[in-house]
Structure formats: C-alpha cells, structure tokens
Write an enzyme that holds these catalytic residues in place. Structure first.
Site, PDB file in Angstrom:
ATOM      1  N   LYS A 126       0.843  -1.195   0.000  1.00 21.80           N
ATOM      2  CA  LYS A 126       0.000   0.000   0.000  1.00 21.80           C
ATOM      3  C   LYS A 126       0.883   1.252   0.000  1.00 21.80           C
ATOM      4  CE  LYS A 126      -1.958  -1.409   3.790  1.00 21.80           C
ATOM      5  NZ  LYS A 126      -2.848  -1.576   4.953  1.00 21.80           N
TER       6      LYS A 126
ATOM      7  N   THR B 139     -10.127   9.342   7.101  1.00 19.07           N
ATOM      8  CA  THR B 139      -9.117   8.318   6.842  1.00 19.07           C
ATOM      9  C   THR B 139      -8.907   7.356   8.008  1.00 19.07           C
ATOM     10  OG1 THR B 139      -7.390   9.857   7.578  1.00 19.07           O
ATOM     11  CG2 THR B 139      -7.865   9.783   5.207  1.00 19.07           C
TER      12      THR B 139
ATOM     13  N   GLY C  42      -9.125   4.255  10.176  1.00 22.99           N
ATOM     14  CA  GLY C  42      -9.546   2.876   9.981  1.00 22.99           C
ATOM     15  C   GLY C  42      -9.437   2.361   8.561  1.00 22.99           C
ATOM     16  N   THR C  43      -8.655   3.041   7.716  1.00 20.45           N
ATOM     17  CA  THR C  43      -8.561   2.591   6.325  1.00 20.45           C
ATOM     18  C   THR C  43      -7.914   1.205   6.216  1.00 20.45           C
ATOM     19  OG1 THR C  43      -6.521   3.900   6.156  1.00 20.45           O
ATOM     20  CG2 THR C  43      -8.533   4.888   5.290  1.00 20.45           C
ATOM     21  N   GLY C  44      -6.859   0.961   7.008  1.00 22.14           N
ATOM     22  CA  GLY C  44      -6.192  -0.337   6.928  1.00 22.14           C
ATOM     23  C   GLY C  44      -7.086  -1.477   7.380  1.00 22.14           C
ATOM     24  N   CYS C  45      -7.788  -1.281   8.488  1.00 15.87           N
ATOM     25  CA  CYS C  45      -8.733  -2.288   8.978  1.00 15.87           C
ATOM     26  C   CYS C  45      -9.794  -2.580   7.918  1.00 15.87           C
ATOM     27  CB  CYS C  45      -9.429  -1.803  10.246  1.00 15.87           C
ATOM     28  SG  CYS C  45      -8.364  -1.257  11.578  1.00 15.87           S
TER      29      CYS C  45
END
Length: 306
Positions: free
Chosen positions: A197, A244, A246-249
């Site tokens: 990412k 933005t 919590g984008t990874g979760c």
C-alpha cells in the site's frame, strides 16, 4: 454454494496455497481490537464485511479507549478469554474467512496461531498492526517476533509501509519501487500474497505525471502465483480528505470478504480499492469527531437507498 475446503499448515509452517471456492454469503470472522468511536477495529471490520455482502462475526483481542483524535488507553483481556471466544464461534459456525488485526501481546498472538492451526479456516487475511500512522512501534520485541511467525499462516498480508519494513527487517522503503521489492521479499519469506500500500509514501515518492499518486499492488513471489504474473499494480490518485481513520482495517476486511465471495484475487483487489476510495471521499459526510474521522463504509448502500 459449498464451504471451501479447509487447508492445514504445512510442515514448513506455511499454509498451503489457497484453493478458494466462492460462497454467495461468506461468514467472515474478525479477530481484532475494539474502537468505541466506530472508525477502526472490529467496528470498522463488521461494516466493511457487510458492505461487501458477508456475514460478520468478531472476537475481541483488545479494548481501546479512543476517538478521532487518538488512543487514550488499551486493555488486553486474558488470552484465555480470546480462546473462549474463538472456540465458541468455531464450535458452532462454519467460518469461510478470517481477518486478523490488532494482537497486542505475544501470548495473544500465540492463542490466535493455535486456533488457526486447530480449525484451518479456508482463508486468512492478516493486517499486522505493528506501527502507528505516526511511526510509533506498538508492540514489544516478543510480540513483533510472534507476528512475524504468524505471517506464514496467512494467505494475504496487508501491512502499511512501516510495518512492511519491520517484517523484512529493513529501513522503510523510500519510494514505490522499494516498497514493491520489500513486498516481494516478504511474500517469498512467508509464502503469502502481500498487498503493498502506497498511501504513506511521501508525495514526491509516489507522484506520477504531476499528479499525487497513491498506488497499491498485489505481490506474489510463489513459483505458481495466484496473482497472474506475480504482480498486479493498482494505480490511484491521492485524496484530500479527513475521513481516513480505519482505512487499513477496512481494506483488509473488504479483501477477506471479497476473496471468500468471489475467489478472484485481481477482481477483489480492484473492487476493494475502488470501494475504499469512495468510502474516504464520503467520510466527511458522516460528521463524526473533530480529528481524523472514519471512512463511510456504507456510502454506496446509503446512496442507493436515497
């Protein structure tokens, strides 16, 4: 449709390559921490799973006191209670995919690894939460080592750039080419596909054609890759948004659900990236908090309902 075939961990500690079978409504279990503000952790995972047509379940590995401005406190329940949660689910419900997030201590990682070994779920997506967006290491040395070992039990890894560097024990990649190289190294070491990412790259390191870039890629170093050619690059434009958190979760939970529902690696990655872009764009509409607010997981559903 039938449940995908369970796959054991190999004698080398790696899971065998996935032989995914699509299921119309996959049952997806999130193993992660709780965010009472609703933007990250299991709260984000459950909304992401629902947004992609899955039935979401959750086992809590940690409790946090946090909001859009930051984390105030973390409580990690006894690992035996996490084991009880996991066993309660798997003793009764067929699990089609597992998304693993925040695991704060080595004993907690060990419980998850043991449960995965006992139950052999068809698909495991690991978001190795190790380094915060601000660059702070979140785990002690023992926990980091345990997470590294757990990577070999996953089918897909979704680290941010700082976590990717930690997992391969190298400095953070200075540019996108370096990130892809580290992702290939991690894939070769673990046998898992890596979703690299580029959202945390400095603008000059990710920009292309004068536009602020935000690339992602599926990287698969296996001799017989499930990703055609071993690499699928997903170009993107960087967004200016306060939504933005919590984008990874959210992205890892989306990938777990889409892979279980479609068995299509490339299609799942493209769909998840496009969805997350929309979720970030529409995040500020929620008017949640005064800091970095959440993404709008259900933006497409709400738009269709109006």
């Amino acid at each position: 449709m039938s449940r995908p075939v369970s796959r054991p961990v190999t004698t080398a500690g790696r899971r065998a390559r996935p032989d995914l079978r699509a299921r119309d409504l996959p049952r997806v279990l999130s193993i992660a921490g709780s965010d009472p503000s609703g933007g990250a952790g299991v709260q984000a995972d459950l909304k992401s799973i629902a947004a992609h047509g899955g039935y979401g379940m959750a086992a809590l590995s940690a409790l946090t006191a946090q909001n859009t401005q930051g984390v105030r406190a973390v409580h990690v329940p006894p690992s035996s209670f996490l084991r009880a949660q996991l066993d309660a689910v798997s003793d009764d419900i067929a699990v089609d995919a597992v998304k693993v997030g925040m695991l704060a201590r080595a004993d907690v990682v060990g419980e998850v690894a043991a449960w995965l070994g006992r139950t052999a779920p068809p698909l495991v997506v690991l978001d190795p939460v190790m380094v915060s967006t601000s660059g702070h290491r979140l785990l002690d040395a023992d926990a980091e080592a345990a997470v590294r070992d757990l990577c070999a039990g996953a089918d897909l890894l979704t680290p941010n750039l700082a976590e990717l560097a930690v997992l391969v024990d190298r400095p953070a990649a200075p540019d996108w080419s370096g990130a892809l190289s580290q992702a290939a190294e991690l894939s070769a070491r673990t046998g898992a596909v890596v979703l690299a990412k580029g959202g945390h790259l400095a603008r000059s390191a990710s920009d292309r054609g004068g536009e602020a870039g935000c690339p992602d890629a599926l990287v698969d170093a296996a001799a017989a890759p499930v990703v055609p050619g071993g690499l699928l690059e997903l170009p993107g434009r960087r967004l200016a948004s306060t939504g933005t958190h919590g984008t990874g979760c959210s992205l890892s939970a989306a990938m777990a659900t889409l892979l279980a529902r479609t068995a299509d690696w490339a299609g799942s990655a493209r769909t998840a990236k496009a969805w997350l872009r929309g979720a970030i764009e529409h995040g500020p509409e929620l008017e949640v908090g005064t800091g970095h607010g959440p993404v709008h997981h259900l933006h497409a559903l709400w738009a269709a309902a109006r």
